[in-house]
Design an enzyme around this catalytic site. Sequence first.
Site, PDB file in Angstrom:
ATOM      1  N   HIS A  71       0.886  -1.286  -0.060  1.00 22.59           N
ATOM      2  CA  HIS A  71      -0.099  -0.075   0.191  1.00 22.59           C
ATOM      3  C   HIS A  71       0.906   1.288   0.038  1.00 22.59           C
ATOM      4  O   HIS A  71       2.023   1.118   0.495  1.00 22.59           O
ATOM      5  CB  HIS A  71      -0.856   0.068   1.265  1.00 22.59           C
ATOM      6  CG  HIS A  71      -0.336   0.181   2.482  1.00 22.59           C
ATOM      7  ND1 HIS A  71       0.079   1.327   3.065  1.00 22.59           N
ATOM      8  CD2 HIS A  71       0.136  -0.971   3.373  1.00 22.59           C
ATOM      9  CE1 HIS A  71       0.491   1.098   4.402  1.00 22.59           C
ATOM     10  NE2 HIS A  71       0.659  -0.231   4.626  1.00 22.59           N
ATOM     11  N   ASP A  73      -0.828   4.399   0.924  1.00 25.57           N
ATOM     12  CA  ASP A  73      -1.284   5.131   1.649  1.00 25.57           C
ATOM     13  C   ASP A  73      -0.703   5.253   3.112  1.00 25.57           C
ATOM     14  O   ASP A  73      -0.021   4.284   3.389  1.00 25.57           O
ATOM     15  CB  ASP A  73      -2.886   4.900   1.680  1.00 25.57           C
ATOM     16  CG  ASP A  73      -3.296   3.650   2.511  1.00 25.57           C
ATOM     17  OD1 ASP A  73      -2.743   2.522   2.068  1.00 25.57           O
ATOM     18  OD2 ASP A  73      -4.078   3.455   3.440  1.00 25.57           O
ATOM     19  N   ASP A 104       6.322   2.270   6.732  1.00 26.86           N
ATOM     20  CA  ASP A 104       4.998   1.678   6.485  1.00 26.86           C
ATOM     21  C   ASP A 104       4.470   2.324   5.475  1.00 26.86           C
ATOM     22  O   ASP A 104       3.495   3.349   5.846  1.00 26.86           O
ATOM     23  CB  ASP A 104       4.440   1.658   7.789  1.00 26.86           C
ATOM     24  CG  ASP A 104       3.087   0.848   7.855  1.00 26.86           C
ATOM     25  OD1 ASP A 104       2.854  -0.058   6.752  1.00 26.86           O
ATOM     26  OD2 ASP A 104       2.384   0.830   8.798  1.00 26.86           O
ATOM     27  N   GLU A 137      -5.026   0.785   2.598  1.00 20.84           N
ATOM     28  CA  GLU A 137      -4.794  -0.050   3.746  1.00 20.84           C
ATOM     29  C   GLU A 137      -4.856   0.363   5.293  1.00 20.84           C
ATOM     30  O   GLU A 137      -5.318  -0.465   6.140  1.00 20.84           O
ATOM     31  CB  GLU A 137      -3.383  -0.940   3.701  1.00 20.84           C
ATOM     32  CG  GLU A 137      -3.045  -2.174   4.458  1.00 20.84           C
ATOM     33  CD  GLU A 137      -2.627  -1.906   5.776  1.00 20.84           C
ATOM     34  OE1 GLU A 137      -2.534  -2.815   6.563  1.00 20.84           O
ATOM     35  OE2 GLU A 137      -2.279  -0.757   6.095  1.00 20.84           O
ATOM     36  N   GLU A 138      -4.452   1.816   5.225  1.00 18.97           N
ATOM     37  CA  GLU A 138      -4.563   2.278   6.714  1.00 18.97           C
ATOM     38  C   GLU A 138      -5.795   2.674   7.105  1.00 18.97           C
ATOM     39  O   GLU A 138      -5.932   3.327   8.104  1.00 18.97           O
ATOM     40  CB  GLU A 138      -3.425   3.401   6.677  1.00 18.97           C
ATOM     41  CG  GLU A 138      -2.115   2.995   6.427  1.00 18.97           C
ATOM     42  CD  GLU A 138      -1.481   2.405   7.605  1.00 18.97           C
ATOM     43  OE1 GLU A 138      -2.086   1.864   8.444  1.00 18.97           O
ATOM     44  OE2 GLU A 138      -0.335   2.111   7.581  1.00 18.97           O
ATOM     45  N   GLU A 166       4.761  -5.708   3.906  1.00 20.82           N
ATOM     46  CA  GLU A 166       4.569  -5.054   5.261  1.00 20.82           C
ATOM     47  C   GLU A 166       5.911  -5.128   6.094  1.00 20.82           C
ATOM     48  O   GLU A 166       6.699  -6.283   6.108  1.00 20.82           O
ATOM     49  CB  GLU A 166       3.541  -5.367   6.084  1.00 20.82           C
ATOM     50  CG  GLU A 166       2.107  -5.050   5.387  1.00 20.82           C
ATOM     51  CD  GLU A 166       1.840  -3.668   5.827  1.00 20.82           C
ATOM     52  OE1 GLU A 166       2.593  -3.186   6.573  1.00 20.82           O
ATOM     53  OE2 GLU A 166       0.600  -3.418   5.517  1.00 20.82           O
ATOM     54  N   HIS A 355       4.527   4.701  11.720  1.00 20.94           N
ATOM     55  CA  HIS A 355       3.597   5.533  12.591  1.00 20.94           C
ATOM     56  C   HIS A 355       4.095   6.533  13.343  1.00 20.94           C
ATOM     57  O   HIS A 355       3.473   7.072  14.147  1.00 20.94           O
ATOM     58  CB  HIS A 355       2.534   4.663  12.978  1.00 20.94           C
ATOM     59  CG  HIS A 355       1.679   3.948  12.144  1.00 20.94           C
ATOM     60  ND1 HIS A 355       0.520   3.583  12.499  1.00 20.94           N
ATOM     61  CD2 HIS A 355       1.856   3.408  10.918  1.00 20.94           C
ATOM     62  CE1 HIS A 355      -0.198   2.629  11.403  1.00 20.94           C
ATOM     63  NE2 HIS A 355       0.911   2.684  10.281  1.00 20.94           N
TER      64      HIS A 355
END
Length: 382
Positions: A71, A73, A104, A137-138, A166, A355
């Site tokens: 992903h 996003d 990520d 995905e998030e 991931e 994150h």
Amino acid sequence: MTSITDAADLTARLIRCPSVTPEEGGALQLLEQMLTNTGFECHRVDRNGVPNLFARWGTKGAKRTFGFNGHTDVVPPGDVASWTHPPFSGHEEDGWIWGRGATDMKSGVAAFASAAIGFANECPADGAIILTITGDEEGPGKDGTKALLDWMGAQGEQMDVCIVGEPSNPDRMGEMIKIGRRGSMTLQIAAKGKQGHAAYPHRAKNPLHALVRLLNELTAEPLDHGTEHFDPSGLQITTVDCGNPASNVIPEKARATVNIRFNDAHTSHTLDRMIRDKAAGIAAETGVEFDITTDVSGESFLTRPGPFVEMVRDIVRDETGLDPVLSTSGGTSDARFVKDHCPVLEFGLVGHFMHQVDERVPAEQVRQLSRIYRRILERYFA
């Protein structure tokens, strides 16, 4: 074995696309243009405003098809002033790439896109490489990888195996390969009784008493003690509330939220049924009514060790010098959708900074991951 597209450079370019869910931010446009220019057949598979990209090298229906999923996003950056470098700068300094998505997982997407482009011209005539990249995905995840897989089914596209890129390693590259994940479900439990004066409880039905009793029954004993490849399942009470400001009033309503991370000893259906049966028994005794709403993020799954897993494990061991643990730890990922399509595992970077403010990744680690992916493609199609 050097890719024509440097994975670290591509990571920085992707970071500069501000693709906070659900915004595309230019990241998929960048990848689509790059992949199309190098001979991949690309399709945008947007659904309900969610951006997704499908790319394939080789012919549809090839005898052997290797897939990657990831992903572009990212989660919001938070207070921009707290960052050492702007979160969408893709700043490179002293061997590090800074920015939201550095770990990520724009780096993972860059690594497998770079590996796929570099290997494409060596792919045999009976082989194909498929990249499925989502911008959701998030977020809710309902129109991301699921939409791509639905589209692939309708178009007759098929991956034989897939790696989700991931971050999978706790501290060092090569420590861990994820071969499965626990399931995840959340239950909103509402209890309705009868309001009354606290001094006259016989004239009321206290929903909190019934709710606390149910919660006690759910937590008094463990759900299980683990299985061959999974740790014990966990049930956590995350909220309990009745919104009652008065100390001398028995409330009419109370509610609680329960989150369960479960292994392959259960399904969401069996756990939901167990909780509803317990609630029904307490309701029959107390007269308090229960209303339960269940949201399932994904079922538990396992890709059992075999030729695919061992091939990846051998290459990771050879590249990093570490013997990777085969793990099912962690939360959920889009592998929970891919597992219904084909065997899937997760292998990516070290996830230290995902994150966080000042998210960053060593550039050489991204290049190493791309080398691993390239070697996996070489071995798979050998």
